[in-house]
Design a protein around this motif. Structure first.
Motif, mmCIF file in Angstrom:
data_model
loop_
_atom_site.group_PDB
_atom_site.id
_atom_site.type_symbol
_atom_site.label_atom_id
_atom_site.label_comp_id
_atom_site.label_asym_id
_atom_site.label_seq_id
_atom_site.Cartn_x
_atom_site.Cartn_y
_atom_site.Cartn_z
ATOM 1 N N GLY A 61 0.806 -1.203 0.000
ATOM 2 C CA GLY A 61 0.000 0.000 0.000
ATOM 3 C C GLY A 61 0.837 1.250 0.000
ATOM 4 N N ALA A 62 0.156 2.351 0.163
ATOM 5 C CA ALA A 62 0.786 3.645 0.012
ATOM 6 C C ALA A 62 0.926 4.347 1.356
ATOM 7 C CB ALA A 62 -0.055 4.493 -0.938
ATOM 8 N N TYR A 63 1.794 5.317 1.373
ATOM 9 C CA TYR A 63 2.033 6.101 2.569
ATOM 10 C C TYR A 63 1.467 7.507 2.350
ATOM 11 C CZ TYR A 63 5.933 7.080 -0.529
ATOM 12 O OH TYR A 63 6.686 7.379 -1.641
ATOM 13 N N LYS A 76 2.437 10.141 -0.429
ATOM 14 C CA LYS A 76 2.177 9.812 -1.837
ATOM 15 C C LYS A 76 0.961 10.576 -2.381
ATOM 16 C CE LYS A 76 1.006 5.863 -4.775
ATOM 17 N NZ LYS A 76 0.793 4.425 -4.835
ATOM 18 N N ASP A 94 -4.668 0.793 -4.546
ATOM 19 C CA ASP A 94 -3.974 2.050 -4.834
ATOM 20 C C ASP A 94 -4.018 3.048 -3.683
ATOM 21 O OD1 ASP A 94 -3.332 1.319 -7.476
ATOM 22 O OD2 ASP A 94 -5.290 1.995 -8.200
ATOM 23 N N SER A 105 -2.346 -0.084 2.860
ATOM 24 C CA SER A 105 -1.376 -0.124 3.957
ATOM 25 C C SER A 105 -2.044 -0.313 5.307
ATOM 26 C CB SER A 105 -0.521 1.143 3.959
ATOM 27 O OG SER A 105 -1.323 2.281 4.141
ATOM 28 N N LYS A 119 5.666 7.880 5.464
ATOM 29 C CA LYS A 119 6.660 6.968 4.902
ATOM 30 C C LYS A 119 7.647 6.489 5.958
ATOM 31 C CE LYS A 119 9.820 6.564 1.012
ATOM 32 N NZ LYS A 119 10.368 7.238 -0.164
#
Length: 166
Positions: free
Chosen positions: A19-21, A24, A90, A94, A163
């Motif tokens: 997943g994303a932080y 992003k 997308d 996370s 992050k």
């Protein structure tokens, strides 16, 4: 006696974060989520009956036709759950807490055999005032059918780790 020499020590395995932080997601960034999903009559019956949502509009084709529809509609909450699911990889995989959906509008009925695809745009991204190292991201998600007609739109929020924490 058990031989533990071949038993793996799970603490030694690295954790792969998915997943994303938070960083992003800058306002204005657009995500065209993967290929979409065709929702079947079987999906609809299973979903509606599992939730005891017995509306004849979703489970009785003759009833739906008598009320001006071409067939029984898909349960709108099935469509919503499917669309959120299409965006998770997308946006929020996370695992940050889901903070809710707002401004949810079902634009038009979706029928068995229709394919939905979805895209999201970041509308806000701000550090959390109460959770250092986390941020709140707001997305507007829109779903389209196979004819590129909008069927659903909503705004959702998640708390995501920075992050540095991942």
């Amino acid at each position: 006696m058990t031989d533990t020499s071949s038993t793996p020590n799970l603490a030694e395995f690295p954790v792969r974060r998915r997943g994303a932080y938070f960083e992003k997601f800058e306002p204005g960034k657009v995500f065209a989520h993967h290929w979409g999903r065709t929702i079947t009559a079987a999906d609809n019956v299973l979903f509606s009956t599992a939730l005891a949502h017995w509306s004849p509009l979703y489970l009785n084709s003759e009833y739906a036709r008598a009320h001006g529809h071409k067939d029984s509609q898909l349960n709108p909450f099935l469509v919503l759950c499917t669309v959120v699911g299409l965006s998770v990889e997308d946006l929020s995989e996370s695992g940050g807490p889901f903070l809710g959906i707002e401004e949810c509008v079902f634009e038009k009925p979706v029928y068995p055999g229709d394919t939905v695809r979805t895209e999201s745009i970041v509308v806000d991204s701000r550090p959390s005032a109460s959770r250092p190292g986390y941020g709140i991201v707001t997305w507007k998600t829109t779903a389209f059918d196979q004819h590129d007609e909008m069927v659903l739109r909503f705004v959702r929020k998640n708390l995501l780790a920075a992050k540095e924490l991942l």
